[in-house]
Write a protein that holds these residues in place. Sequence first.
Motif, PDB file in Angstrom:
ATOM      1  N   ASN A   1       9.040 -24.505  -2.547  1.00  0.00           N
ATOM      2  CA  ASN A   1      10.200 -24.886  -3.358  1.00  0.00           C
ATOM      3  C   ASN A   1      11.510 -24.479  -2.702  1.00  0.00           C
ATOM      4  N   LEU A   2      11.502 -23.367  -1.970  1.00  0.00           N
ATOM      5  CA  LEU A   2      12.706 -22.955  -1.256  1.00  0.00           C
ATOM      6  C   LEU A   2      13.047 -23.965  -0.161  1.00  0.00           C
ATOM      7  N   ILE A   3      12.035 -24.463   0.516  1.00  0.00           N
ATOM      8  CA  ILE A   3      12.243 -25.495   1.536  1.00  0.00           C
ATOM      9  C   ILE A   3      12.774 -26.771   0.891  1.00  0.00           C
ATOM     10  N   GLN A   4      12.202 -27.139  -0.245  1.00  0.00           N
ATOM     11  CA  GLN A   4      12.656 -28.336  -0.969  1.00  0.00           C
ATOM     12  C   GLN A   4      14.102 -28.167  -1.433  1.00  0.00           C
ATOM     13  N   LEU A   5      14.434 -26.990  -1.956  1.00  0.00           N
ATOM     14  CA  LEU A   5      15.800 -26.692  -2.386  1.00  0.00           C
ATOM     15  C   LEU A   5      16.762 -26.849  -1.219  1.00  0.00           C
ATOM     16  N   LYS A   6      16.408 -26.311  -0.069  1.00  0.00           N
ATOM     17  CA  LYS A   6      17.261 -26.409   1.119  1.00  0.00           C
ATOM     18  C   LYS A   6      17.461 -27.868   1.524  1.00  0.00           C
ATOM     19  N   MET A   7      16.394 -28.661   1.480  1.00  0.00           N
ATOM     20  CA  MET A   7      16.503 -30.075   1.841  1.00  0.00           C
ATOM     21  C   MET A   7      17.421 -30.823   0.883  1.00  0.00           C
ATOM     22  N   GLU A   8      17.281 -30.563  -0.408  1.00  0.00           N
ATOM     23  CA  GLU A   8      18.124 -31.236  -1.397  1.00  0.00           C
ATOM     24  C   GLU A   8      19.588 -30.840  -1.245  1.00  0.00           C
ATOM     25  N   LEU A   9      19.828 -29.547  -1.007  1.00  0.00           N
ATOM     26  CA  LEU A   9      21.203 -29.078  -0.853  1.00  0.00           C
ATOM     27  C   LEU A   9      21.847 -29.604   0.418  1.00  0.00           C
ATOM     28  N   SER A  10      21.052 -29.789   1.471  1.00  0.00           N
ATOM     29  CA  SER A  10      21.608 -30.227   2.754  1.00  0.00           C
ATOM     30  C   SER A  10      22.272 -31.607   2.654  1.00  0.00           C
ATOM     31  N   LYS A  11      21.923 -32.376   1.646  1.00  0.00           N
ATOM     32  CA  LYS A  11      22.536 -33.693   1.441  1.00  0.00           C
ATOM     33  C   LYS A  11      23.960 -33.578   0.888  1.00  0.00           C
ATOM     34  N   HIS A  12      24.301 -32.419   0.327  1.00  0.00           N
ATOM     35  CA  HIS A  12      25.589 -32.264  -0.341  1.00  0.00           C
ATOM     36  C   HIS A  12      26.438 -31.125   0.211  1.00  0.00           C
ATOM     37  N   VAL A  13      25.852 -30.235   0.993  1.00  0.00           N
ATOM     38  CA  VAL A  13      26.591 -29.104   1.552  1.00  0.00           C
ATOM     39  C   VAL A  13      27.004 -29.454   2.983  1.00  0.00           C
ATOM     40  N   ARG A  14      28.293 -29.460   3.224  1.00  0.00           N
ATOM     41  CA  ARG A  14      28.823 -29.799   4.552  1.00  0.00           C
ATOM     42  C   ARG A  14      28.798 -28.561   5.438  1.00  0.00           C
ATOM     43  N   LYS A  15      28.178 -28.683   6.611  1.00  0.00           N
ATOM     44  CA  LYS A  15      27.981 -27.534   7.495  1.00  0.00           C
ATOM     45  C   LYS A  15      29.284 -26.908   7.976  1.00  0.00           C
ATOM     46  N   ASN A  16      30.332 -27.692   8.113  1.00  0.00           N
ATOM     47  CA  ASN A  16      31.607 -27.179   8.626  1.00  0.00           C
ATOM     48  C   ASN A  16      32.610 -26.835   7.535  1.00  0.00           C
ATOM     49  N   GLU A  17      32.253 -27.090   6.276  1.00  0.00           N
ATOM     50  CA  GLU A  17      33.196 -26.861   5.178  1.00  0.00           C
ATOM     51  C   GLU A  17      32.675 -25.913   4.099  1.00  0.00           C
ATOM     52  N   ASP A  18      31.381 -25.946   3.844  1.00  0.00           N
ATOM     53  CA  ASP A  18      30.773 -25.231   2.723  1.00  0.00           C
ATOM     54  C   ASP A  18      29.786 -24.179   3.229  1.00  0.00           C
ATOM     55  N   SER A  19      29.336 -23.320   2.322  1.00  0.00           N
ATOM     56  CA  SER A  19      28.319 -22.337   2.721  1.00  0.00           C
ATOM     57  C   SER A  19      27.367 -22.043   1.567  1.00  0.00           C
ATOM     58  N   VAL A  20      26.142 -21.732   1.942  1.00  0.00           N
ATOM     59  CA  VAL A  20      25.114 -21.284   1.010  1.00  0.00           C
ATOM     60  C   VAL A  20      24.478 -20.053   1.635  1.00  0.00           C
TER      61      VAL A  20
END
Length: 92
Positions: A46-65
């Motif tokens: 589920n952690l892997i799935q969460l990361k995949m879902e978030l990667s569609k909306h979290v911008r690598k150069n603008e946002d952070s998780v």
Amino acid sequence: MYVILVYDIKVDDHGKRNLPRVHKICKKYLTHIQNSVFEGEITEGNLIQLKMELSKHVRKNEDSVIVFQSRDSRWLKKMFWGIEEDKTSRFI
């Protein structure tokens, strides 16, 4: 495993659209405890799935998780400074 997830989404035009999406995705997997903070037990899958879902909306150069991982919640001591809102204990 037990995780604490914290996110920071830059609030520009794109971020304003993504912020509710990120919140909704996190809420599917974890318990919302404060603003951009979530916690709870989660499987590795589920952690892997969460990361995949978030990667569609979290911008690598603008946002952070940030995800803090522990084997179990009993290894973490939770202290409240100020208003105590333990939303994880409000089960109906």
